[in-house]
Design an enzyme around this catalytic site. Structure first.
Site, PDB file in Angstrom:
ATOM      1  N   SER A 152     -13.002   6.247 -13.905  1.00 56.22           N
ATOM      2  CA  SER A 152     -12.061   7.680 -14.017  1.00 56.22           C
ATOM      3  C   SER A 152     -13.275   8.494 -14.424  1.00 56.22           C
ATOM      4  O   SER A 152     -12.748   9.776 -14.328  1.00 56.22           O
ATOM      5  CB  SER A 152     -11.281   7.403 -15.458  1.00 56.22           C
ATOM      6  N   LYS A 155     -12.330  11.464 -12.063  1.00 55.95           N
ATOM      7  CA  LYS A 155     -11.317  12.888 -12.450  1.00 55.95           C
ATOM      8  C   LYS A 155     -12.228  14.177 -12.534  1.00 55.95           C
ATOM      9  O   LYS A 155     -11.538  14.796 -12.489  1.00 55.95           O
ATOM     10  CB  LYS A 155     -10.743  12.464 -13.429  1.00 55.95           C
ATOM     11  N   SER A 210      -7.866  10.690 -19.904  1.00 55.95           N
ATOM     12  CA  SER A 210      -8.103  10.139 -18.712  1.00 55.95           C
ATOM     13  C   SER A 210      -6.622   9.492 -18.243  1.00 55.95           C
ATOM     14  O   SER A 210      -6.553   8.089 -17.656  1.00 55.95           O
ATOM     15  CB  SER A 210      -9.059   8.858 -18.755  1.00 55.95           C
ATOM     16  N   LYS A 315     -16.646  12.766 -19.749  1.00 64.82           N
ATOM     17  CA  LYS A 315     -15.671  12.011 -19.025  1.00 64.82           C
ATOM     18  C   LYS A 315     -16.232  10.504 -19.273  1.00 64.82           C
ATOM     19  O   LYS A 315     -17.504  10.165 -19.015  1.00 64.82           O
ATOM     20  CB  LYS A 315     -15.593  12.247 -17.545  1.00 64.82           C
TER      21      LYS A 315
END
Length: 367
Positions: A152, A155, A210, A315
């Protein structure tokens, strides 16, 4: 005159003749002497001319001395020719001293702050890259160029591509459809089919928590659809110098979304240029309206959520193939940005502990 008288006069006559002859020879002798004197002056003049010629050849004589290494003239001339230009290359010793001085001022992690070989062995992440953003100085690297799934963390690129398109107002609502369901990993989501969020909320929960269906909906809501969106992600990666990075979807659920710890630092740096990414990715929590009620989301990065690390961008990501990943732009002492990328921890706790340890090294070592 009687003959006897003539005889008596004969001696006198002879004397007169001899005297006359002597008087006539005197001019000749004087002329000869004058001629001899002139010849002598000519002979003596010739050496004078030779002397003047010899005087003219003195420069040749000086040039011979100029070539002699023992003369005073040769020394200065040689020193002038060998003089080093003012702006020329420095001697090796001076260059080494300057490099050493530069290295002394370069940022680095210190052993007295716990940055030791023993402590580095205790890091759980497989690939690590820590770089001082202001000076571009790598502070620590482990397997930084190993290509691995990023999950993820993808993203961040999803948010960049969507924000750059600017094709729809952020407050316009977007609904989740069956096209947003995960048919690869069959992961669940709190956003059911038919849930409706503003595009700003979709971006918010995709970065902070997420949320996979939010990221999927954003990639579908793009001119040209998902194929065009993924192509734009890969184009951006090349633009950021991420030559070993590749994306196949916007969520990161595919193990074919790959990069390296070093190249992800470029992605974090680029993402920091977007105010909404900075704001949404480090937000602690957010309540969103789905059209069917409200949902409370929290930050998936516990270091940020509980204030253990001060960051401007973050992230996290996880799939089985990648392990637990984390990227952050840490603000050391609240003002000095350092990018930290961690890939491949076996547990979320291992990733968190790595972040805590590295944050301590940074806080202690950098001023």
């Amino acid at each position: 005159m009687p003959f006897a008288s003539r005889l008596r006069l004969l001696p006198n006559l002879l004397v007169l003749i001899v005297a006359g002859l002597a008087a006539g020879a005197a001019p000749a002798s004087a002329h000869a002497a004058a001629h001899h004197t002139a010849a002598e002056s000519t002979v003596h003049a010739t050496p004078k001319k030779k002397k003047s010629v010899a005087h003219k050849t003195k420069p040749v004589h000086r040039s011979m001395h100029a070539d002699a290494p023992s003369t005073n003239l040769s020394g200065p001339k040689r020193r002038t020719k060998r003089a080093r230009p003012r702006h020329g290359p420095l001697p090796a010793s001076q260059h080494a001293a300057q490099v050493s001085a530069k290295d002394a001022h370069a940022p680095r992690l210190l052993a007295r702050c716990g940055f030791t070989p023993a402590s580095r062995k205790q890091l759980f992440s497989h690939a690590i890259y820590v770089v001082d953003e202001n000076t571009h100085t790598p502070l620590y690297a482990r397997n930084a160029d190993a290509v691995a799934p990023v999950a993820s963390v993808s993203k961040l690129m999803t948010a960049i591509v969507w924000l750059d398109s600017a094709h729809a107002p952020l407050q316009q609502r977007l609904s989740v459809t069956t096209a947003d369901l995960d048919t690869l990993k069959f992961t669940d989501s709190r956003l059911g089919v038919g849930a409706s969020l503003t595009r700003a909320n979709m971006l918010h929960v995709a970065l902070m928590s997420s949320e996979n269906r939010a990221a999927s909906a954003l990639s579908r809501d793009y001119p040209g659809g998902r194929p065009a969106f993924v192509a734009a992600m890969n184009t951006k990666a090349l633009r950021f110098g991420m030559t070993h990075t590749h994306f196949v979807n916007a969520t990161g659920l595919s193990p074919q979304n790959v990069s390296t710890a070093r190249e992800l630092a470029n992605l974090v740096r680029a993402a920091n240029g977007y105010p909404l990414i900075r704001r949404y990715s480090i937000d602690h929590q957010e309540r969103v309206s789905t059209g069917r009620g409200q949902l409370q989301y929290v930050n998936s990065n516990r270091l940020v959520r509980y204030g253990q690390v001060r960051a401007s961008v973050q992230k996290t990501g996880f799939i089985n193939e990648s392990g637990h990943n984390m990227v952050m732009r840490v603000m050391v002492h609240g003002r000095r940005p350092v990018i930290v990328t961690l890939l491949g921890s076996a547990t979320p706790e291992g990733s968190r502990l790595d972040g805590v340890r590295i944050a301590h090294w940074l806080s202690c070592s950098l001023r």
